[in-house]
Design an enzyme around this catalytic site. Structure first.
Site, PDB file in Angstrom:
ATOM      1  N   SER A  12     105.507  48.236  35.598  1.00  6.42           N
ATOM      2  CA  SER A  12     105.539  46.780  35.487  1.00  6.42           C
ATOM      3  C   SER A  12     106.599  46.191  36.416  1.00  6.42           C
ATOM      4  O   SER A  12     106.535  45.012  36.745  1.00  6.42           O
ATOM      5  CB  SER A  12     105.857  46.384  34.041  1.00  6.42           C
ATOM      6  N   CYS A  74     105.438  54.322  33.647  1.00 12.34           N
ATOM      7  CA  CYS A  74     105.709  53.282  32.661  1.00 12.34           C
ATOM      8  C   CYS A  74     105.190  53.771  31.312  1.00 12.34           C
ATOM      9  O   CYS A  74     104.003  54.070  31.168  1.00 12.34           O
ATOM     10  CB  CYS A  74     104.962  52.009  33.070  1.00 12.34           C
ATOM     11  N   ASN A  75     106.076  53.869  30.338  1.00 14.65           N
ATOM     12  CA  ASN A  75     105.666  54.327  29.008  1.00 14.65           C
ATOM     13  C   ASN A  75     104.697  53.329  28.371  1.00 14.65           C
ATOM     14  O   ASN A  75     103.699  53.725  27.762  1.00 14.65           O
ATOM     15  CB  ASN A  75     106.895  54.479  28.112  1.00 14.65           C
ATOM     16  N   CYS A 185     111.748  54.055  28.055  1.00 20.34           N
ATOM     17  CA  CYS A 185     111.251  53.041  28.996  1.00 20.34           C
ATOM     18  C   CYS A 185     111.870  53.389  30.341  1.00 20.34           C
ATOM     19  O   CYS A 185     113.061  53.729  30.406  1.00 20.34           O
ATOM     20  CB  CYS A 185     111.693  51.652  28.544  1.00 20.34           C
ATOM     21  N   HIS A 187     112.855  51.756  32.749  1.00 22.33           N
ATOM     22  CA  HIS A 187     113.977  50.944  33.245  1.00 22.33           C
ATOM     23  C   HIS A 187     115.326  51.494  32.766  1.00 22.33           C
ATOM     24  O   HIS A 187     116.351  51.270  33.406  1.00 22.33           O
ATOM     25  CB  HIS A 187     113.840  49.496  32.757  1.00 22.33           C
TER      26      HIS A 187
HETATM   27  N1  DGL Z   1     109.181  50.258  32.347  1.00 23.62           N
HETATM   28  C1  DGL Z   1     108.276  50.066  31.284  1.00 23.62           C
HETATM   29  C2  DGL Z   1     108.204  51.263  30.344  1.00 23.62           C
HETATM   30  O1  DGL Z   1     108.490  52.387  30.727  1.00 23.62           O
HETATM   31  C3  DGL Z   1     108.206  48.785  30.514  1.00 23.62           C
HETATM   32  C4  DGL Z   1     108.984  47.587  30.855  1.00 23.62           C
HETATM   33  C5  DGL Z   1     108.272  46.299  30.463  1.00 23.62           C
HETATM   34  O2  DGL Z   1     108.404  45.854  29.301  1.00 23.62           O
HETATM   35  O3  DGL Z   1     107.572  45.765  31.334  1.00 23.62           O
HETATM   36  O4  DGL Z   1     107.814  51.129  29.208  1.00 23.62           O
END
Ligand code: DGL
Length: 265
Positions: A12, A74-75, A185, A187
């Site tokens: 994302s 991305c999870n 996540c 991030h």
């Molecule tokens: N980086 C994303 C993950 O691994 C999600 C971040 C978002 O909420 O967009 O879940």
């Protein structure tokens, strides 16, 4: 499909760069197309249907550019969309990721594990199934983290607002007796230095980037699609947000400057 074709990597936003850096370390000869859907963040607060639709658009974009495989870095997107994508593209390797419940269950000594992740991930049926499968003998304390990915998107990895948010999210997990925290996540690995300041030294922090890189390597080999190992790895970047913003954050999160193109799907 040629071994020299690139791998499409998707998140994302900037979080997937924490996975891409592990992939590039593991597979130095591969080339990558990275799409950050920054125009539609946060995925963690969106419906699974919306995320699935975005994932299909990105998958089509990668396929049109000849990508030999796709990584959902991305999870949240994996939880919502990996099954649908695999059904749509049965012959196209797709690597997803999920919070590291299995390794955390093996590592914990207190039998209490904390999961920091998005609301979407923690509410998903796939996450519930993961707990049923691997966490029957431990207690898992989940903590949704609204607002945290946005701090990383802004490149604020250590400022007062990020510290306040993270401290508030971690405190209940420590109070519950967790000795292992899952960064669920993509991030959050960028917040590891700050997290290490906020938690006692004997708390383990587990993320999945390196495991995803190993999985991609295995999948490419199994499919006869691995590029020759070598020092030449090329990455191209797109975002549905502002290319200039993404470009300005790359040196901090990716360690290099690069051009960023607009993704307007
Ligand atoms: N980086 C994303 C993950 O691994 C999600 C971040 C978002 O909420 O967009 O879940």
């Amino acid at each position: 499909m040629a071994c020299e074709a690139p791998v499409g990597v998707f998140d994302s936003g900037v979080g997937g760069l924490s996975v891409l850096r592990e992939i590039r370390r593991e597979l130095p000869g591969e080339s990558f197309l990275y799409v950050a859907d920054c125009g539609h963040i946060p995925y963690g607060e969106k419906t699974p249907e919306f995320i699935r639709e975005r994932c299909v658009r990105v998958a089509e974009f990668f396929r049109a550019r000849g990508a030999k495989a796709m990584v959902l870095a991305c999870n949240t997107a994996t939880m919502a969309a990996v099954a649908d994508l695999r059904e749509r593209y049965p012959d196209w390797p797709i690597v997803g990721m999920e919070p590291a419940v299995k390794p955390a269950a093996a590592a914990t000594r207190t039998a209490v594990v904390g999961v920091l992740a998005t609301t979407g991930t923690l509410q998903s049926a796939r996450f519930a199934a993961l707990l049923d499968r691997f966490a029957s003998n431990i207690r898992v304390v989940t903590q949704p983290c609204p607002g945290l990915m946005e701090r990383v998107e802004q490149g604020d990895l250590k400022g007062p607002e990020t510290r306040r948010l993270l401290q508030g999210y971690v405190a209940p997990l420590l109070e519950a007796g967790c000795d292992t925290l899952i960064l669920g996540c993509t991030h959050y690995p960028f917040l590891k230095p700050l997290l290490e300041e906020l938690v006692p030294a004997d708390i383990s922090l587990i993320d999945t980037g390196a495991a995803v890189a190993r999985r991609l390597s295995a999948v490419l080999k199994e499919c006869g699609l691995a590029a020759a190992q070598g020092p030449v790895s090329h990455c191209r970047f797109w975002t549905s947000g502002k290319p200039a913003t993404f470009k300005s954050i790359l040196p901090c999160l990716w360690g290099e400057s690069a051009d960023v193109e607009a993704f307007s799907k």
